[in-house]
Design an enzyme around this catalytic site. Structure first.
Site, PDB file in Angstrom:
ATOM      1  N   ALA A 132      -7.632  -6.435 -11.512  1.00 12.84           N
ATOM      2  CA  ALA A 132      -6.665  -7.024 -12.418  1.00 12.84           C
ATOM      3  C   ALA A 132      -7.385  -7.245 -13.792  1.00 12.84           C
ATOM      4  CB  ALA A 132      -6.226  -8.421 -11.946  1.00 12.84           C
ATOM      5  N   GLU A 135      -2.919  -7.001 -19.176  1.00 14.74           N
ATOM      6  CA  GLU A 135      -1.833  -8.062 -19.474  1.00 14.74           C
ATOM      7  C   GLU A 135      -0.942  -7.422 -20.288  1.00 14.74           C
ATOM      8  OE1 GLU A 135      -3.975 -11.383 -21.234  1.00 14.74           O
ATOM      9  OE2 GLU A 135      -5.413 -11.378 -19.463  1.00 14.74           O
ATOM     10  N   PHE A 164       1.063  -4.926 -14.094  1.00 17.01           N
ATOM     11  CA  PHE A 164       0.903  -3.667 -13.622  1.00 17.01           C
ATOM     12  C   PHE A 164      -0.290  -3.688 -12.629  1.00 17.01           C
ATOM     13  CE2 PHE A 164       2.378  -2.542 -17.931  1.00 17.01           C
ATOM     14  CZ  PHE A 164       3.958  -2.348 -17.524  1.00 17.01           C
ATOM     15  N   ARG A 251     -12.526   6.753 -12.478  1.00 17.16           N
ATOM     16  CA  ARG A 251     -11.408   7.824 -13.070  1.00 17.16           C
ATOM     17  C   ARG A 251     -11.589   9.144 -12.433  1.00 17.16           C
ATOM     18  NH1 ARG A 251     -12.603   5.654 -19.035  1.00 17.16           N
ATOM     19  NH2 ARG A 251     -10.738   4.444 -19.159  1.00 17.16           N
ATOM     20  N   ARG A 276      12.734  32.236  -0.205  1.00 13.84           N
ATOM     21  CA  ARG A 276      13.944  32.670  -0.867  1.00 13.84           C
ATOM     22  C   ARG A 276      13.962  34.060  -1.365  1.00 13.84           C
ATOM     23  NH1 ARG A 276      18.490  30.395  -2.561  1.00 13.84           N
ATOM     24  NH2 ARG A 276      18.955  30.655  -4.761  1.00 13.84           N
ATOM     25  N   GLY A 352      13.844  26.018  -8.364  1.00 13.13           N
ATOM     26  CA  GLY A 352      15.191  26.183  -8.808  1.00 13.13           C
ATOM     27  C   GLY A 352      16.060  24.895  -8.749  1.00 13.13           C
ATOM     28  N   GLY A 353      17.253  25.133  -8.426  1.00 12.72           N
ATOM     29  CA  GLY A 353      18.209  23.870  -8.365  1.00 12.72           C
ATOM     30  C   GLY A 353      17.840  22.943  -7.086  1.00 12.72           C
ATOM     31  N   GLU A 376      -5.796   3.816 -15.344  1.00 10.75           N
ATOM     32  CA  GLU A 376      -6.995   3.824 -15.404  1.00 10.75           C
ATOM     33  C   GLU A 376      -7.528   4.675 -16.909  1.00 10.75           C
ATOM     34  OE1 GLU A 376      -9.756   4.433 -12.519  1.00 10.75           O
ATOM     35  OE2 GLU A 376      -8.421   3.867 -10.762  1.00 10.75           O
ATOM     36  N   GLY A 377      -6.879   4.344 -17.852  1.00 15.78           N
ATOM     37  CA  GLY A 377      -7.135   4.710 -19.101  1.00 15.78           C
ATOM     38  C   GLY A 377      -6.045   5.926 -19.331  1.00 15.78           C
TER      39      GLY A 377
END
Length: 397
Positions: A132, A135, A164, A251, A276, A352-353, A376-377
């Protein structure tokens, strides 16, 4: 005779066997016990309970916890492999091992043995930890935080709020940064361990997010929150330094998460293009497709080398060749997260779609990838960290 005996370097750029075995085990677990629920976790924005159970039962929830506190004492590369393999099938679930490390790293680096023995066995046994720092008005500029901690006898009293916070409300322990001396700016910030049952601590609302929807992102409120005095991590006023040092170690885990997401999308796309059919042949037969796959693979392989190198540097304490721990950590996180965004976007394009629909996993992976460029930055902050270190190193020569 100054001739050095140079043995053939077969192992120079290869992970040790135990790391390769670890990958095989965690991949098997992820595919069988985490992947089947990933779409449902995302769709219903629910916590990945199945993943937590599977990771806890197999001991993969927090492999970084030192052996003396009931953990496995795994190195940083091993921790990255676990996170990467979970992220390959479910970005939300990978935040269980990743944030367990983030939420305890400051304690491991700077905490007293008494405090470690209070907190770390809980994490090794399946409880979760969170971190934490952020803010509402102190994001990238975390040093401008307002949450206060005041000493009263043998207690600290915390007032303020955090936002967050990953896995907020699910964690038992929280590493909380708070101002203990407002006159001293960043040097007036201290770090504390807060327990979910502490008086005056409560979890607020959850964010509705683009991705990682299965990992709760919460606000934390401290309203005359009282904690024992010995829950401070390290010396008073060292909290911000501890927070930054933590990020040098964690990180690379975000790099690993990004890497796993990219790998998952790439693997899916490689399978899809072989099946495909268009213009009477699989789309894999077209050079355009092959060039896209080549670029995706190139970026993933480069990112993996950077992430593992940054993680290995964290084990050594400082990077070799004069470059600092923080430089490689920031660069690896930035590069891998940019790669994750590029590769997942390309995977959607190759499908694709269908790639744009929720029936296929690559759109989820694309959404999950985005946050890795932010937390984390931000990648902008990480580039600043790297740039400053480059110039600092250059001036020393």
């Amino acid at each position: 005779n100054t001739h050095m005996a140079l043995t053939p370097g077969f192992d120079l750029f290869q992970l040790p066997e135990e790391h390769q075995e670890l990958r095989a085990v965690i991949r098997d677990l992820a595919e069988k016990q985490i992947a089947p629920y990933a779409a449902d976790v995302d769709e219903n924005e629910r916590f990945p309970e199945e993943a937590l159970k599977a990771l806890n039962e197999a001991g993969f929830n927090a492999v970084h916890v030192p052996e003396q506190f009931g953990g496995q004492g795994a190195d940083s590369v091993a921790a990255c492999i676990v996170i990467e393999e979970v992220a390959r099938v479910c970005g939300s679930a990978s935040l269980i091992p990743a944030v367990n490390k983030l939420g305890t790293m400051g304690l491991i680096l700077k905490g007293s043995d008494e405090l470690k023995s209070k907190v770390l066995p809980d994490i090794a046994n399946g409880e979760m930890a969170s971190y934490a720092l952020t803010e509402r008005e102190a994001g990238s500029d975390a040093g401008s935080m307002k949450t206060r901690a005041v000493r009263e006898g043998d207690e600290w009293v915390l007032n303020g709020s955090k936002c967050f916070i990953t896995n907020g409300g699910r964690s038992t322990w929280y590493t909380v940064m708070a101002v203990t001396d407002p006159e001293k700016g960043a040097n007036g910030i201290s770090a504390f361990m807060v327990h979910k049952d502490d008086e005056g601590f409560r979890v607020g609302g959850l964010e509705h997010k683009l991705g990682i929807k299965g990992s709760p992102t919460a606000e934390l409120y401290f309203e005359n929150c009282r904690i024992p005095a010995d829950r401070i991590i390290g010396e008073e006023g060292t909290g911000f330094k501890t927070a930054l040092e933590t990020l040098d170690h964690t990180r690379p885990t975000i790099g690993a998460q990004a890497l796993g997401i990219a790998q998952g999308a790439y693997d899916y796309a490689v399978g899809y293009v072989q099946e495909r059919q268009q213009f009477g042949k699989p789309i894999a037969a077209f050079q355009n497709t092959q060039f896209m796959l080549a670029d995706m693979r190139m970026k993933i392989d480069a990112a993996r080398l950077m992430v593992y190198t940054a993680a290995a540097n964290a084990e050594r304490g400082t990077a070799e060749g004069g470059a600092r721990l923080g430089l490689m950590a920031a660069n690896a996180k930035t590069f891998a997260s940019d790669v994750a965004m590029q590769v997942t976007t390309d995977a959607v394009q190759l499908l694709g779609g269908y790639g744009f629909t929720r029936d296929f996993p690559v759109e989820r992976m694309m959404r999950d990838a985005k946050i890795t460029q932010i937390y984390e930055g931000t990648n902008q902050i990480c580039r600043m960290v790297a740039g400053r270190q480059i110039l600092a190193d250059a001036q020393k020569r």
